[in-house]
Design an enzyme around this catalytic site. Structure first.
Site, PDB file in Angstrom:
ATOM      1  N   GLU A  70       2.274  -4.254  -3.788  1.00  0.00           N
ATOM      2  CA  GLU A  70       2.943  -3.198  -4.545  1.00  0.00           C
ATOM      3  C   GLU A  70       2.402  -3.133  -5.969  1.00  0.00           C
ATOM      4  OE1 GLU A  70       7.232  -1.813  -3.706  1.00  0.00           O
ATOM      5  OE2 GLU A  70       7.428  -2.978  -5.549  1.00  0.00           O
ATOM      6  N   HIS A  84      -1.122 -21.770  15.864  1.00  0.00           N
ATOM      7  CA  HIS A  84      -0.977 -21.407  17.275  1.00  0.00           C
ATOM      8  C   HIS A  84      -0.783 -19.905  17.440  1.00  0.00           C
ATOM      9  CE1 HIS A  84      -0.695 -25.629  18.605  1.00  0.00           C
ATOM     10  NE2 HIS A  84      -0.176 -25.811  17.399  1.00  0.00           N
ATOM     11  N   LYS A 120      10.208   8.444  -0.050  1.00  0.00           N
ATOM     12  CA  LYS A 120      11.626   8.630  -0.405  1.00  0.00           C
ATOM     13  C   LYS A 120      11.967  10.112  -0.519  1.00  0.00           C
ATOM     14  CE  LYS A 120      12.348   4.558  -3.372  1.00  0.00           C
ATOM     15  NZ  LYS A 120      12.664   4.207  -4.774  1.00  0.00           N
TER      16      LYS A 120
END
Length: 549
Positions: free
Chosen positions: A355, A386, A514
């Protein structure tokens, strides 16, 4: 701060030529040619943290040229600008002073002609008093019972930082049970509310403006749930506190503004755990441990602001990152903590880095023609071994990695920690040096097998090595050392943004989604077919409406 395109500097041109010389040099060769390599390419911080950057594709000449880049782009000036309270977040006309929140020296820091430290200390003192009342049981809920559970409602920096720290410092936690709600998906708040009792739960609503959609949606749902049991709205004040600056909205919600903890516009969300946003941390581990967290960060702040660049840990790590991202074409970095309590650390700095430096426009307003922020990801060891280490070892992508581990564990069960650390040490060695065809064939001979008969398998067991890593070994993960480690990464991010001529402390990239969501939301209120968007978005919305009917 000066606005200098790094690619136009002589240092960048020199680095490009140097890359041509270094691109085929292996880490194995670098170690073979220098028996003192570890001593030259590692450093300690306060005898609490060892940073080993020797397993990188760098030489002393590489670092010297990278330091020249830092000088030509005036990194030193940028550091002074931030610490002095200059408004370096120019797109929002704000200072950037998370360092003031942990300024344990109390040296004045001036913003707009005013020392911010008295207000910082006043909020800290207020948090201390409030938290002591909650932790001690002196604070009572609406039925006279003490608080047992705390639910932090926030998103982004109001969630990731406190959640990461309370998990990392779980060995220091008190009797209070912490919960974190961030996602606007109702499942998140619903599942948390199943676990808590309205009579003994405190909600912290973390939103500077008290208008953040996700946070306020969850806060109102929590309030509705609470009032189903409590009945009277006057009881809200005993069970809700606000981390905000909007006193009017806080009061209208039913929260006593005496229990509103403010912070300032010079505190960026992803750098806010040091502020009132850290109240959940205090409630989890106590005020004294929170002060230790601040003190560790302040110690790293002093190191960053006063240590020469050649020995400055955040600067060194930042420069090495630029080297890989812009010259080797590595697009990603993995953060791999070998400590289960640190399981949210990579996620926290995924936000912190991506960000901050995920920008394609420079400080002059021009599109860049070089790489800025890398993709950050990671999981705790040994789980990652793994899962995705296969690609790091033998894939076609270069993935520089930071390995982080404590020498002392909080849970010395049997030989668990020795086994964990044996993997920590082994992985960086394997990534650096690999395994040659000759070694694979010799292993077969040692097993009594004929390599010629297993020729078809040999290529798959060869490891090229030459995969770069940093190792960060802490003495122990304590509030102090964690504070220093977080600040180390914060300043690494700042350094890269300063050199790459981008604005690190805004985040305009989150705004468009937004805005469109606010436009789409009313369209979801009925069953009418939508045709106001592109065909894909229309198709998705209309199928959603058909299926929900």
């Amino acid at each position: 701060m000066k606005n200098i395109n790094p690619t136009q500097t002589s240092a960048w041109q020199a680095l490009q030529k140097h890359y041509d010389e270094m691109k085929d040099v292996t880490i194995a060769e670098l170690f073979a040619n220098d028996s003192d390599r570890f001593a030259k390419f590692s450093a300690t911080f306060d005898d609490l943290m060892l940073v080993d950057f020797s397993k990188n594709r760098i030489t002393e000449e590489t670092l010297a040229k990278l330091q020249d880049l830092a000088k030509e782009t005036d990194l030193a000036g940028a550091i002074k600008s931030m610490f002095s309270g200059e408004k370096i977040n120019r797109t929002e006309d704000r200072a950037v002073l998370h360092v003031a929140l942990r300024n344990r020296s109390n040296t004045p820091i001036i913003v707009d002609g005013k020392d911010v430290m008295p207000e910082v200390n006043a909020v800290l003192e207020k948090m201390k008093t409030f938290s002591q009342a909650i932790i001690s049981g002196q604070w009572k809920g609406y039925t006279g019972k003490a608080i047992t559970d705390v639910v932090n409602i926030g998103i982004g920096g109001s969630d990731l930082g406190p959640f990461m720290v309370t998990e990392a410092l779980r060995p220091y936690k008190n009797h209070l049970t912490m919960h974190f709600v961030s996602n606007v998906d109702g499942t998140h708040i619903a599942e948390v509310l199943k676990k808590v009792n309205p009579e003994t739960t405190l909600f912290l609503v973390a939103s500077k403006t008290f208008t953040t959609q996700e946070t306020m949606t969850n806060a109102h749902s929590a309030r509705d749930w609470f009032l189903k049991s409590a009945g009277d709205e006057k009881h809200v004040a005993k069970h809700f506190a606000a981390l905000s600056t909007n006193a009017k909205a806080v009061g209208e919600f039913g929260i006593d503004t005496a229990n509103m903890f403010e912070f300032w516009d010079w505190v960026g969300g992803r750098y806010s755990l040091w502020s009132a946003i850290g109240l959940s941390i205090i409630l989890s581990v106590g005020f004294d441990n929170f002060v230790e967290l601040l003190s560790g960060a302040h110690a790293m702040d002093k190191h960053f602001s006063t240590t020469p660049a050649e020995k400055n840990l955040p600067i060194l790590l930042a420069l090495i990152g630029i080297w890989y991202n812009n010259f080797f074409g590595a697009e990603t970095e993995a953060i791999l903590p070998y400590d289960q309590y640190m399981h949210r650390f990579a996620a926290y700095f995924q936000q912190g880095n991506m960000e901050s430096n995920g920008k394609y426009v420079d400080r002059n307003g021009n599109a860049v023609d070089y790489q800025t922020g890398p993709i950050i990801w990671g999981e705790p060891g040994t789980n990652g071994q793994h899962a995705f280490y296969q690609l790091i070892h033998q894939g076609t992508k270069m993935v520089p990695c930071d390995f982080i581990a404590p020498a002392i564990t909080h849970n010395p069960l049997s030989d668990h920690h020795q086994k964990l650390l044996s993997n920590f040490f082994a992985q960086t060695e394997a990534l650096a040096f690999g395994k040659s065809r000759e070694v694979v064939e010799q292993e077969y001979r040692d097993q009594g097998k004929d390599p010629a008969q297993l020729e078809h398998v040999v290529p798959f067991k060869v490891f090229e090595g030459n995969r770069p890593t940093n190792s960060i070994l802490l003495r122990e993960i304590t509030p102090f050392s964690l504070g220093a480690l977080i600040a180390l990464y914060e300043h690494k991010i700042f350094t890269q943004g300063a050199i790459l001529n981008i604005f690190t402390f805004d985040q305009w990239g989150v705004e468009l989604g937004k805005q469109l969501a606010n436009r789409i939301l009313p369209e979801l209120g009925d069953d009418k077919a939508i045709s106001s968007h592109d065909s894909s978005t229309n198709g998705l919305i209309n199928r959603y409406k058909a299926w929900r009917a």
